[in-house]
Design an enzyme around this catalytic site. Structure first.
Site, PDB file in Angstrom:
ATOM      1  N   LYS A 169       6.219   0.835  11.029  1.00  0.00           N
ATOM      2  CA  LYS A 169       6.818   2.174  11.167  1.00  0.00           C
ATOM      3  C   LYS A 169       6.259   2.855  12.416  1.00  0.00           C
ATOM      4  CE  LYS A 169       7.514   2.727   6.182  1.00  0.00           C
ATOM      5  NZ  LYS A 169       7.045   3.285   4.924  1.00  0.00           N
ATOM      6  N   GLN A 203       1.915   6.481   2.169  1.00  0.00           N
ATOM      7  CA  GLN A 203       2.457   5.196   1.711  1.00  0.00           C
ATOM      8  C   GLN A 203       2.181   4.982   0.227  1.00  0.00           C
ATOM      9  OE1 GLN A 203       4.430   3.310   3.501  1.00  0.00           O
ATOM     10  NE2 GLN A 203       4.565   1.489   2.211  1.00  0.00           N
ATOM     11  N   ASP A 247      10.019  11.373   3.777  1.00  0.00           N
ATOM     12  CA  ASP A 247      10.354  10.396   2.730  1.00  0.00           C
ATOM     13  C   ASP A 247      11.381  10.968   1.755  1.00  0.00           C
ATOM     14  OD1 ASP A 247       9.116   7.876   2.820  1.00  0.00           O
ATOM     15  OD2 ASP A 247       7.180   8.694   2.178  1.00  0.00           O
TER      16      ASP A 247
HETATM   17  N1  GUN Z   1       6.335   2.206  -0.296  1.00  0.00           N
HETATM   18  C1  GUN Z   1       7.427   1.399  -0.251  1.00  0.00           C
HETATM   19  N2  GUN Z   1       8.457   2.017   0.371  1.00  0.00           N
HETATM   20  C2  GUN Z   1       8.009   3.249   0.718  1.00  0.00           C
HETATM   21  C3  GUN Z   1       8.621   4.357   1.386  1.00  0.00           C
HETATM   22  O1  GUN Z   1       9.796   4.346   1.773  1.00  0.00           O
HETATM   23  N3  GUN Z   1       7.814   5.449   1.564  1.00  0.00           N
HETATM   24  C4  GUN Z   1       6.524   5.495   1.136  1.00  0.00           C
HETATM   25  N4  GUN Z   1       5.829   6.599   1.351  1.00  0.00           N
HETATM   26  N5  GUN Z   1       5.941   4.484   0.504  1.00  0.00           N
HETATM   27  C5  GUN Z   1       6.684   3.372   0.303  1.00  0.00           C
END
Ligand code: GUN
Length: 294
Positions: A52, A96, A119
Protein backbone atom coordinates in the site's frame (compact mmCIF):
# COMPACT_ATOMS: atom_id res chain seq x y z
CA UNK A 1 -14.96 -17.00 -20.25
CA UNK A 2 -13.86 -13.39 -19.96
CA UNK A 3 -11.11 -12.83 -17.43
CA UNK A 4 -11.72 -9.73 -15.30
CA UNK A 5 -8.35 -8.00 -15.29
CA UNK A 6 -8.25 -6.22 -11.92
CA UNK A 7 -4.59 -5.42 -12.32
CA UNK A 8 -5.26 -3.51 -15.54
CA UNK A 9 -8.30 -1.64 -14.15
CA UNK A 10 -6.41 -0.79 -10.95
CA UNK A 11 -3.52 0.48 -13.10
CA UNK A 12 -5.91 2.76 -15.03
CA UNK A 13 -7.40 4.13 -11.79
CA UNK A 14 -3.93 4.79 -10.34
CA UNK A 15 -2.81 6.51 -13.55
CA UNK A 16 -5.81 8.84 -13.36
CA UNK A 17 -5.04 9.56 -9.70
CA UNK A 18 -1.38 10.22 -10.49
CA UNK A 19 -2.39 12.78 -13.12
CA UNK A 20 -4.76 14.49 -10.66
CA UNK A 21 -2.12 14.57 -7.92
CA UNK A 22 0.33 16.18 -10.35
CA UNK A 23 -2.30 18.76 -11.33
CA UNK A 24 -2.94 19.73 -7.70
CA UNK A 25 0.78 19.99 -7.03
CA UNK A 26 1.27 22.24 -10.07
CA UNK A 27 -1.24 24.55 -8.38
CA UNK A 28 1.00 24.68 -5.34
CA UNK A 29 -0.71 22.16 -3.07
CA UNK A 30 1.16 19.59 -1.01
CA UNK A 31 0.79 15.92 -1.98
CA UNK A 32 -1.83 13.66 -0.33
CA UNK A 33 -0.56 11.70 2.67
CA UNK A 34 -1.59 8.16 3.62
CA UNK A 35 -0.31 6.53 6.82
CA UNK A 36 -0.59 2.82 7.62
CA UNK A 37 -0.26 1.40 11.11
CA UNK A 38 0.72 -2.22 11.68
CA UNK A 39 0.98 -4.03 15.00
CA UNK A 40 3.19 -7.08 15.07
CA UNK A 41 5.18 -8.74 12.33
CA UNK A 42 2.79 -11.10 10.55
CA UNK A 43 4.57 -11.49 7.18
CA UNK A 44 1.41 -11.37 5.05
CA UNK A 45 0.08 -8.22 6.78
CA UNK A 46 3.51 -6.61 6.50
CA UNK A 47 3.64 -7.41 2.78
CA UNK A 48 0.17 -5.89 2.29
CA UNK A 49 0.87 -2.64 4.11
CA UNK A 50 4.29 -2.25 2.44
CA UNK A 51 2.55 -2.68 -0.90
CA UNK A 52 0.00 0.00 0.00
CA UNK A 53 2.82 2.37 0.96
CA UNK A 54 4.84 1.62 -2.19
CA UNK A 55 1.90 2.12 -4.53
CA UNK A 56 0.87 5.34 -2.80
CA UNK A 57 4.37 6.74 -3.31
CA UNK A 58 4.43 5.59 -6.93
CA UNK A 59 1.52 7.88 -7.80
CA UNK A 60 2.97 10.86 -5.95
CA UNK A 61 1.46 10.53 -2.48
CA UNK A 62 3.44 10.84 0.71
CA UNK A 63 3.08 7.61 2.61
CA UNK A 64 4.60 6.01 5.65
CA UNK A 65 4.22 2.90 7.74
CA UNK A 66 4.16 3.04 11.52
CA UNK A 67 5.13 -0.29 13.06
CA UNK A 68 4.37 -1.16 16.67
CA UNK A 69 5.03 -4.30 18.70
CA UNK A 70 2.17 -6.79 18.87
CA UNK A 71 2.26 -6.33 22.67
CA UNK A 72 1.42 -2.60 22.36
CA UNK A 73 -1.28 -1.71 24.93
CA UNK A 74 -4.64 -0.50 23.61
CA UNK A 75 -4.09 2.80 25.43
CA UNK A 76 -0.91 3.46 23.48
CA UNK A 77 -2.58 2.72 20.14
CA UNK A 78 -5.43 5.08 21.10
CA UNK A 79 -2.83 7.80 21.79
CA UNK A 80 -1.28 7.26 18.37
CA UNK A 81 -4.74 7.52 16.81
CA UNK A 82 -5.34 10.84 18.59
CA UNK A 83 -2.08 12.21 17.25
CA UNK A 84 -2.92 11.05 13.70
CA UNK A 85 -6.36 12.69 14.05
CA UNK A 86 -4.71 15.97 15.10
CA UNK A 87 -1.93 15.88 12.50
CA UNK A 88 -2.94 18.29 9.71
CA UNK A 89 -0.42 16.72 7.31
CA UNK A 90 -2.19 13.32 7.46
CA UNK A 91 -5.18 13.01 5.10
CA UNK A 92 -6.05 9.41 5.78
CA UNK A 93 -4.78 6.45 7.70
CA UNK A 94 -5.50 2.79 8.19
CA UNK A 95 -5.00 0.49 11.14
CA UNK A 96 -4.21 -2.87 9.57
CA UNK A 97 -6.56 -5.63 10.73
CA UNK A 98 -6.68 -8.10 12.37
CA UNK A 99 -5.42 -6.59 15.63
CA UNK A 100 -3.82 -8.64 18.43
CA UNK A 101 -6.38 -10.34 20.70
CA UNK A 102 -5.82 -8.03 23.70
CA UNK A 103 -7.04 -5.01 21.70
CA UNK A 104 -10.76 -4.38 21.22
CA UNK A 105 -11.11 -3.43 17.54
CA UNK A 106 -14.35 -1.55 18.23
CA UNK A 107 -12.57 0.90 20.51
CA UNK A 108 -9.91 1.45 17.87
CA UNK A 109 -12.26 1.90 14.90
CA UNK A 110 -14.46 4.28 16.88
CA UNK A 111 -11.46 6.48 17.76
CA UNK A 112 -10.52 7.12 14.11
CA UNK A 113 -11.55 10.55 12.79
CA UNK A 114 -14.33 9.65 10.29
CA UNK A 115 -12.90 12.23 7.87
CA UNK A 116 -9.57 10.34 7.83
CA UNK A 117 -11.15 6.88 7.87
CA UNK A 118 -10.12 5.86 4.35
CA UNK A 119 -10.94 2.20 5.17
CA UNK A 120 -14.57 3.27 5.72
CA UNK A 121 -14.85 1.14 8.87
CA UNK A 122 -15.94 3.86 11.34
CA UNK A 123 -19.60 3.52 12.44
CA UNK A 124 -20.37 6.95 10.96
CA UNK A 125 -19.10 5.93 7.52
CA UNK A 126 -20.79 2.52 7.67
CA UNK A 127 -24.00 4.19 8.86
CA UNK A 128 -23.82 6.65 5.97
CA UNK A 129 -23.25 3.77 3.58
CA UNK A 130 -26.26 1.94 5.01
CA UNK A 131 -28.61 4.86 4.36
CA UNK A 132 -27.11 5.69 0.96
CA UNK A 133 -25.30 8.90 1.92
CA UNK A 134 -21.87 9.74 0.50
CA UNK A 135 -19.18 8.09 2.64
CA UNK A 136 -15.84 6.37 2.43
CA UNK A 137 -16.68 2.97 0.94
CA UNK A 138 -14.50 0.11 2.23
CA UNK A 139 -11.85 -0.51 -0.41
CA UNK A 140 -12.52 -4.15 -1.33
CA UNK A 141 -16.32 -3.82 -1.82
CA UNK A 142 -15.67 -0.52 -3.64
CA UNK A 143 -13.21 -2.31 -5.93
CA UNK A 144 -15.68 -5.13 -6.64
CA UNK A 145 -18.45 -2.66 -7.55
CA UNK A 146 -15.99 -0.84 -9.84
CA UNK A 147 -15.00 -4.08 -11.63
CA UNK A 148 -18.66 -5.01 -12.24
CA UNK A 149 -19.28 -1.50 -13.56
CA UNK A 150 -16.28 -1.36 -15.88
CA UNK A 151 -17.00 -4.81 -17.33
CA UNK A 152 -20.66 -3.78 -17.76
CA UNK A 153 -21.90 -6.77 -15.78
CA UNK A 154 -25.49 -5.94 -14.84
CA UNK A 155 -26.54 -6.45 -11.22
CA UNK A 156 -30.11 -5.18 -11.58
CA UNK A 157 -32.54 -7.96 -10.64
CA UNK A 158 -29.76 -10.54 -10.43
CA UNK A 159 -29.36 -13.17 -7.74
CA UNK A 160 -26.05 -12.35 -6.07
CA UNK A 161 -24.60 -14.68 -3.49
CA UNK A 162 -21.88 -13.35 -1.21
CA UNK A 163 -20.07 -16.01 0.83
CA UNK A 164 -18.48 -14.46 3.93
CA UNK A 165 -19.90 -11.76 6.22
CA UNK A 166 -16.74 -9.90 7.26
CA UNK A 167 -16.69 -6.19 8.04
CA UNK A 168 -14.00 -5.78 5.41
CA UNK A 169 -15.80 -7.37 2.45
CA UNK A 170 -19.08 -9.29 2.74
CA UNK A 171 -21.24 -7.13 4.96
CA UNK A 172 -20.65 -3.74 3.32
CA UNK A 173 -20.82 -5.34 -0.15
CA UNK A 174 -24.23 -6.87 0.65
CA UNK A 175 -25.51 -3.37 1.45
CA UNK A 176 -24.05 -1.78 -1.69
CA UNK A 177 -25.38 -4.43 -4.07
CA UNK A 178 -28.89 -4.31 -2.61
CA UNK A 179 -29.18 -0.52 -2.79
CA UNK A 180 -31.64 1.11 -5.16
CA UNK A 181 -29.10 2.39 -7.68
CA UNK A 182 -27.66 1.21 -11.01
CA UNK A 183 -24.73 -0.63 -9.45
CA UNK A 184 -27.12 -2.31 -6.99
CA UNK A 185 -30.74 -3.46 -7.34
CA UNK A 186 -29.69 -7.07 -6.82
CA UNK A 187 -31.34 -9.73 -4.71
CA UNK A 188 -28.50 -10.37 -2.31
CA UNK A 189 -27.93 -13.48 -0.20
CA UNK A 190 -25.23 -13.24 2.43
CA UNK A 191 -24.04 -16.75 3.28
CA UNK A 192 -21.63 -17.61 6.08
CA UNK A 193 -20.26 -20.45 8.17
CA UNK A 194 -23.70 -21.24 9.65
CA UNK A 195 -25.53 -21.34 6.30
CA UNK A 196 -27.20 -24.69 5.72
CA UNK A 197 -27.14 -26.37 2.30
CA UNK A 198 -24.95 -23.71 0.70
CA UNK A 199 -25.05 -25.55 -2.62
CA UNK A 200 -28.76 -24.69 -2.96
CA UNK A 201 -27.72 -21.03 -3.01
CA UNK A 202 -24.58 -21.33 -5.12
CA UNK A 203 -26.50 -23.16 -7.88
CA UNK A 204 -29.14 -20.41 -8.05
CA UNK A 205 -26.70 -17.51 -8.16
CA UNK A 206 -26.08 -15.35 -11.24
CA UNK A 207 -23.08 -13.73 -9.53
CA UNK A 208 -21.04 -15.28 -6.70
CA UNK A 209 -18.62 -13.28 -4.57
CA UNK A 210 -16.37 -15.40 -2.38
CA UNK A 211 -14.75 -13.79 0.64
CA UNK A 212 -14.36 -16.61 3.12
CA UNK A 213 -10.65 -17.41 3.07
CA UNK A 214 -10.76 -21.10 2.12
CA UNK A 215 -8.56 -22.16 -0.79
CA UNK A 216 -10.33 -23.90 -3.71
CA UNK A 217 -13.63 -23.87 -1.76
CA UNK A 218 -16.01 -23.22 -4.67
CA UNK A 219 -16.12 -26.14 -7.13
CA UNK A 220 -17.61 -26.49 -10.61
CA UNK A 221 -20.50 -28.73 -9.52
CA UNK A 222 -21.67 -25.95 -7.16
CA UNK A 223 -22.33 -23.32 -9.87
CA UNK A 224 -24.56 -22.89 -12.89
CA UNK A 225 -23.34 -22.32 -16.44
CA UNK A 226 -22.63 -18.67 -17.20
CA UNK A 227 -22.10 -17.65 -13.58
CA UNK A 228 -20.05 -14.53 -12.84
CA UNK A 229 -17.33 -15.19 -10.26
CA UNK A 230 -15.69 -12.52 -8.13
CA UNK A 231 -13.05 -14.15 -5.95
CA UNK A 232 -11.99 -11.92 -3.05
CA UNK A 233 -10.10 -14.71 -1.29
CA UNK A 234 -6.37 -14.40 -0.74
CA UNK A 235 -4.97 -17.66 0.62
CA UNK A 236 -1.36 -18.65 0.95
CA UNK A 237 -0.65 -22.26 0.20
CA UNK A 238 2.78 -23.93 0.39
CA UNK A 239 4.62 -24.08 -2.95
CA UNK A 240 8.30 -25.02 -2.88
CA UNK A 241 8.58 -23.92 -6.54
CA UNK A 242 8.15 -20.26 -5.51
CA UNK A 243 11.04 -18.32 -4.01
CA UNK A 244 8.78 -17.22 -1.11
CA UNK A 245 7.82 -20.86 -0.46
CA UNK A 246 4.10 -20.20 -1.00
CA UNK A 247 1.69 -19.07 -3.67
CA UNK A 248 -1.55 -17.09 -3.52
CA UNK A 249 -4.81 -18.75 -4.48
CA UNK A 250 -8.42 -17.63 -4.18
CA UNK A 251 -11.49 -19.24 -2.63
CA UNK A 252 -12.52 -20.62 -6.02
CA UNK A 253 -11.14 -23.67 -7.79
CA UNK A 254 -10.19 -21.60 -10.84
CA UNK A 255 -9.27 -24.50 -13.10
CA UNK A 256 -12.70 -26.15 -12.69
CA UNK A 257 -15.01 -23.17 -12.31
CA UNK A 258 -13.52 -21.17 -15.19
CA UNK A 259 -14.99 -23.81 -17.55
CA UNK A 260 -18.53 -22.82 -16.52
CA UNK A 261 -18.16 -19.11 -15.75
CA UNK A 262 -18.96 -16.25 -18.15
CA UNK A 263 -16.74 -13.75 -16.29
CA UNK A 264 -14.21 -14.45 -13.58
CA UNK A 265 -11.53 -12.69 -11.55
CA UNK A 266 -8.15 -14.41 -11.17
CA UNK A 267 -6.11 -14.59 -7.96
CA UNK A 268 -3.70 -12.87 -7.95
CA UNK A 269 -4.54 -10.00 -10.31
CA UNK A 270 -8.28 -9.68 -9.71
CA UNK A 271 -9.82 -8.09 -6.63
CA UNK A 272 -6.51 -7.62 -4.74
CA UNK A 273 -5.04 -4.81 -6.88
CA UNK A 274 -8.42 -3.06 -6.86
CA UNK A 275 -8.42 -2.88 -3.06
CA UNK A 276 -5.26 -0.77 -3.10
CA UNK A 277 -6.45 1.41 -5.99
CA UNK A 278 -9.70 2.20 -4.14
CA UNK A 279 -7.86 2.90 -0.89
CA UNK A 280 -5.79 5.45 -2.80
CA UNK A 281 -8.96 6.88 -4.33
CA UNK A 282 -10.47 7.25 -0.84
CA UNK A 283 -7.27 8.94 0.36
CA UNK A 284 -7.39 11.38 -2.54
CA UNK A 285 -11.00 12.18 -1.64
CA UNK A 286 -9.99 12.77 2.01
CA UNK A 287 -7.15 15.02 0.77
CA UNK A 288 -9.46 17.16 -1.36
CA UNK A 289 -11.95 17.49 1.53
CA UNK A 290 -9.06 18.40 3.76
CA UNK A 291 -7.71 21.14 1.51
CA UNK A 292 -11.15 22.63 1.13
CA UNK A 293 -11.46 22.78 4.92
CA UNK A 294 -8.00 24.32 5.33
N1 GUN B 1 -6.87 -6.38 6.62
C1 GUN B 1 -7.25 -7.00 5.47
N2 GUN B 1 -7.79 -6.11 4.61
C2 GUN B 1 -7.77 -4.91 5.23
C3 GUN B 1 -8.20 -3.60 4.84
O1 GUN B 1 -8.74 -3.36 3.75
N3 GUN B 1 -7.99 -2.61 5.77
C4 GUN B 1 -7.41 -2.85 6.98
N4 GUN B 1 -7.26 -1.83 7.80
N5 GUN B 1 -7.02 -4.05 7.36
C5 GUN B 1 -7.19 -5.07 6.49
Amino acid sequence: MILIDGKKVAGDIKKDLQREVARWQEQGFRPPNLVAVLLGDDPASLAYVRNKERQAKKIGFNSSLIRLASSTPEEKLLHLIQSLNNDKTVDGYIIQLPLPAHINPHNIIEAIDPDKDVDGFHPLNLGRLLIGMPSFIPATPYGIIELLKRYRIPTDGKNILIIGRSLIVGRPLSILLSQKRPEGNATVTLAHSHTKNLIDYTRQADIIVTALGKPYFLKADMVKNGVVIIDAGINEIPDPGQHRGYKLVGDVDFEQVSKKASYMTPVPGGVGPMTIAMLLKNTFKAYKNHLKLA
